[in-house]
Design a protein around this motif. Structure first.
Motif, PDB file in Angstrom:
ATOM      1  N   PRO A 192      18.647 -34.989 -23.319  1.00 31.72           N
ATOM      2  CA  PRO A 192      19.228 -35.284 -24.641  1.00 31.72           C
ATOM      3  C   PRO A 192      20.135 -36.516 -24.571  1.00 31.72           C
ATOM      4  O   PRO A 192      20.795 -36.753 -23.545  1.00 31.72           O
ATOM      5  N   TYR A 193      20.166 -37.277 -25.664  1.00 34.66           N
ATOM      6  CA  TYR A 193      20.928 -38.525 -25.693  1.00 34.66           C
ATOM      7  C   TYR A 193      21.866 -38.578 -26.901  1.00 34.66           C
ATOM      8  O   TYR A 193      21.451 -38.263 -28.020  1.00 34.66           O
ATOM      9  N   PHE A 194      23.116 -38.965 -26.665  1.00 35.28           N
ATOM     10  CA  PHE A 194      24.092 -39.133 -27.743  1.00 35.28           C
ATOM     11  C   PHE A 194      24.747 -40.494 -27.631  1.00 35.28           C
ATOM     12  O   PHE A 194      25.131 -40.907 -26.537  1.00 35.28           O
ATOM     13  N   GLU A 195      24.872 -41.187 -28.750  1.00 35.49           N
ATOM     14  CA  GLU A 195      25.631 -42.427 -28.786  1.00 35.49           C
ATOM     15  C   GLU A 195      27.027 -42.076 -29.289  1.00 35.49           C
ATOM     16  O   GLU A 195      27.175 -41.406 -30.317  1.00 35.49           O
ATOM     17  N   THR A 196      28.034 -42.510 -28.534  1.00 41.74           N
ATOM     18  CA  THR A 196      29.403 -42.076 -28.806  1.00 41.74           C
ATOM     19  C   THR A 196      30.385 -43.248 -28.859  1.00 41.74           C
ATOM     20  O   THR A 196      30.107 -44.333 -28.352  1.00 41.74           O
ATOM     21  N   SER A 197      31.519 -42.984 -29.474  1.00 42.86           N
ATOM     22  CA  SER A 197      32.667 -43.875 -29.338  1.00 42.86           C
ATOM     23  C   SER A 197      33.900 -43.008 -29.120  1.00 42.86           C
ATOM     24  O   SER A 197      34.325 -42.305 -30.029  1.00 42.86           O
ATOM     25  N   ARG A 226      16.641 -44.158 -24.811  1.00 39.78           N
ATOM     26  CA  ARG A 226      15.784 -42.995 -25.067  1.00 39.78           C
ATOM     27  C   ARG A 226      14.558 -42.985 -24.162  1.00 39.78           C
ATOM     28  O   ARG A 226      14.076 -41.917 -23.769  1.00 39.78           O
ATOM     29  N   GLU A 227      14.065 -44.174 -23.816  1.00 39.70           N
ATOM     30  CA  GLU A 227      12.938 -44.263 -22.873  1.00 39.70           C
ATOM     31  C   GLU A 227      13.354 -43.729 -21.503  1.00 39.70           C
ATOM     32  O   GLU A 227      12.598 -43.015 -20.848  1.00 39.70           O
ATOM     33  N   TRP A 228      14.561 -44.108 -21.093  1.00 40.32           N
ATOM     34  CA  TRP A 228      15.058 -43.634 -19.794  1.00 40.32           C
ATOM     35  C   TRP A 228      15.163 -42.104 -19.806  1.00 40.32           C
ATOM     36  O   TRP A 228      14.739 -41.434 -18.861  1.00 40.32           O
ATOM     37  N   CYS A 229      15.698 -41.566 -20.894  1.00 44.56           N
ATOM     38  CA  CYS A 229      15.835 -40.108 -21.031  1.00 44.56           C
ATOM     39  C   CYS A 229      14.477 -39.406 -20.982  1.00 44.56           C
ATOM     40  O   CYS A 229      14.337 -38.363 -20.337  1.00 44.56           O
ATOM     41  N   ALA A 230      13.496 -40.013 -21.643  1.00 46.26           N
ATOM     42  CA  ALA A 230      12.152 -39.437 -21.663  1.00 46.26           C
ATOM     43  C   ALA A 230      11.555 -39.441 -20.256  1.00 46.26           C
ATOM     44  O   ALA A 230      10.903 -38.477 -19.839  1.00 46.26           O
ATOM     45  N   TYR A 256      33.670 -41.021 -32.618  1.00 46.34           N
ATOM     46  CA  TYR A 256      32.340 -40.833 -33.194  1.00 46.34           C
ATOM     47  C   TYR A 256      31.418 -40.037 -32.269  1.00 46.34           C
ATOM     48  O   TYR A 256      31.212 -40.423 -31.111  1.00 46.34           O
ATOM     49  N   ASN A 257      30.895 -38.930 -32.782  1.00 48.72           N
ATOM     50  CA  ASN A 257      29.869 -38.126 -32.089  1.00 48.72           C
ATOM     51  C   ASN A 257      30.345 -37.435 -30.804  1.00 48.72           C
ATOM     52  O   ASN A 257      29.524 -36.844 -30.099  1.00 48.72           O
ATOM     53  N   VAL A 258      31.615 -37.491 -30.495  1.00 53.57           N
ATOM     54  CA  VAL A 258      32.094 -36.946 -29.218  1.00 53.57           C
ATOM     55  C   VAL A 258      32.036 -35.412 -29.214  1.00 53.57           C
ATOM     56  O   VAL A 258      31.504 -34.809 -28.283  1.00 53.57           O
ATOM     57  N   ASN A 259      32.547 -34.795 -30.277  1.00 46.96           N
ATOM     58  CA  ASN A 259      32.499 -33.327 -30.326  1.00 46.96           C
ATOM     59  C   ASN A 259      31.070 -32.809 -30.397  1.00 46.96           C
ATOM     60  O   ASN A 259      30.741 -31.803 -29.768  1.00 46.96           O
ATOM     61  N   GLU A 260      30.222 -33.505 -31.146  1.00 48.64           N
ATOM     62  CA  GLU A 260      28.818 -33.114 -31.256  1.00 48.64           C
ATOM     63  C   GLU A 260      28.154 -33.152 -29.878  1.00 48.64           C
ATOM     64  O   GLU A 260      27.386 -32.265 -29.502  1.00 48.64           O
ATOM     65  N   ALA A 261      28.473 -34.210 -29.128  1.00 50.55           N
ATOM     66  CA  ALA A 261      27.878 -34.371 -27.794  1.00 50.55           C
ATOM     67  C   ALA A 261      28.335 -33.252 -26.854  1.00 50.55           C
ATOM     68  O   ALA A 261      27.528 -32.678 -26.123  1.00 50.55           O
ATOM     69  N   PHE A 262      29.636 -32.906 -26.916  1.00 50.72           N
ATOM     70  CA  PHE A 262      30.130 -31.835 -26.039  1.00 50.72           C
ATOM     71  C   PHE A 262      29.653 -30.453 -26.493  1.00 50.72           C
ATOM     72  O   PHE A 262      29.532 -29.544 -25.673  1.00 50.72           O
ATOM     73  N   LEU A 263      29.371 -30.322 -27.771  1.00 52.16           N
ATOM     74  CA  LEU A 263      28.786 -29.057 -28.238  1.00 52.16           C
ATOM     75  C   LEU A 263      27.398 -28.879 -27.606  1.00 52.16           C
ATOM     76  O   LEU A 263      27.034 -27.789 -27.161  1.00 52.16           O
ATOM     77  N   CYS A 264      26.642 -29.956 -27.553  1.00 53.53           N
ATOM     78  CA  CYS A 264      25.327 -29.920 -26.906  1.00 53.53           C
ATOM     79  C   CYS A 264      25.477 -29.597 -25.417  1.00 53.53           C
ATOM     80  O   CYS A 264      24.720 -28.798 -24.868  1.00 53.53           O
ATOM     81  N   PHE A 309      20.855 -32.068 -17.628  1.00 47.49           N
ATOM     82  CA  PHE A 309      21.540 -33.362 -17.703  1.00 47.49           C
ATOM     83  C   PHE A 309      21.649 -33.755 -19.169  1.00 47.49           C
ATOM     84  O   PHE A 309      20.855 -33.317 -20.007  1.00 47.49           O
ATOM     85  N   ILE A 310      22.630 -34.637 -19.462  1.00 52.24           N
ATOM     86  CA  ILE A 310      22.745 -35.186 -20.810  1.00 52.24           C
ATOM     87  C   ILE A 310      23.269 -36.613 -20.658  1.00 52.24           C
ATOM     88  O   ILE A 310      24.024 -36.907 -19.730  1.00 52.24           O
ATOM     89  N   LEU A 311      22.838 -37.513 -21.525  1.00 54.65           N
ATOM     90  CA  LEU A 311      23.288 -38.902 -21.437  1.00 54.65           C
ATOM     91  C   LEU A 311      24.124 -39.289 -22.654  1.00 54.65           C
ATOM     92  O   LEU A 311      23.731 -39.016 -23.793  1.00 54.65           O
ATOM     93  N   PHE A 312      25.295 -39.909 -22.379  1.00 57.91           N
ATOM     94  CA  PHE A 312      26.116 -40.472 -23.449  1.00 57.91           C
ATOM     95  C   PHE A 312      26.070 -41.998 -23.332  1.00 57.91           C
ATOM     96  O   PHE A 312      26.374 -42.538 -22.265  1.00 57.91           O
ATOM     97  N   GLY A 313      25.705 -42.676 -24.417  1.00 56.20           N
ATOM     98  CA  GLY A 313      25.840 -44.133 -24.494  1.00 56.20           C
ATOM     99  C   GLY A 313      27.139 -44.402 -25.229  1.00 56.20           C
ATOM    100  O   GLY A 313      27.209 -44.255 -26.451  1.00 56.20           O
TER     101      GLY A 313
END
Ligand code: GDP
Ligand code: MG
Length: 186
Positions: free
Chosen positions: A160-165, A150-154, A170-178, A129-133
């Motif tokens: 793994p957690y990524f904050e995106t826009s 991050r507490e919820w993820c733990a 922002y951070n979208v490609n990085e998140a999909f790479l993960c 699983f992965i979480l995007f905020g």
């Protein structure tokens, strides 16, 4: 030289209506080197029959050509009536919430549970699983802190957690790479 190996991986995107799932999937930075192609497959048939649709993103990780087939709900997530065909064979599940909407964070538990129930992975605790905020461009209207997320993820076994826009890219490609790396490792 060896030919690059190929992998086709199925990714499911879940979260409340309006959090930005479709925008995140369709996002592509102009001139990005990370994802070679992003295209929307003609899949009206899926849309009509199972109420879902997918986009495809291709990228290279080391010596592997990875094709992500990313499945999206066609707007009926309010009713949580997605059939098992949507979930079947998933290699990774992306959970999305809107950092400005408390309710969308609280329902993550339901989406997580629903995925485990429907996709029925062999070992739910080990499933990637992965979480995007999403919508972190919203400024002062933020309702869910990064710490809470991050507490919820733990509590869910170090998701793994990524904050995106999706709006600003922002951070979208990085998140999909993960996502791709996790789906590949299984
Ligand atoms: P979905 O229902 O989860 O698929 O959400 P959509 O992708 O349709 O987005 C819902 C609304 O939120 C649309 O008006 C989008 O333009 C907007 N939206 C999506 N992502 C972002 C983001 O990162 N920031 C902002 N400010 N708006 C976004
Ligand atoms: Mg949508």
């Amino acid at each position: 030289m060896n030919k690059p190996r190929r992998a086709l991986l199925k990714v499911i995107v879940l979260g409340d209506s309006g959090v930005g799932k479709t925008s995140l999937m369709n996002h592509q930075l102009p001139g990005t080197k990370l994802f070679r192609y992003v295209y929307k497959k003609f899949s009206q048939q899926y849309k009509a029959t199972i109420g879902a649709d997918f986009v495809t993103k291709e990228l290279q990780i080391d010596d592997k050509l990875v094709t992500l087939q990313i499945w999206d709900t066609a707007g009926q997530e309010r009713f949580q009536s997605l059939g098992s065909a949507f979930y079947r064979g998933a290699d990774c599940c992306v959970l999305v919430y809107d950092v400005n909407v408390q309710k969308s964070f609280e329902t993550l538990n339901n989406w997580h549970e629903e995925f485990v129930k429907q996709a029925d992975p062999a070992d739910p605790d080990a499933f990637p699983f992965i979480l995007f905020g999403n919508k972190i461009d919203g400024g002062s209207s933020r309702m869910v802190s990064e710490k809470k997320a991050r507490e919820w993820c733990a509590s869910r076994g170090d998701i793994p957690y990524f904050e995106t826009s999706a709006k600003e890219g922002y951070n979208v490609n990085e998140a999909f790479l993960c996502v791709a790396k996790m789906a590949l490792e299984g």
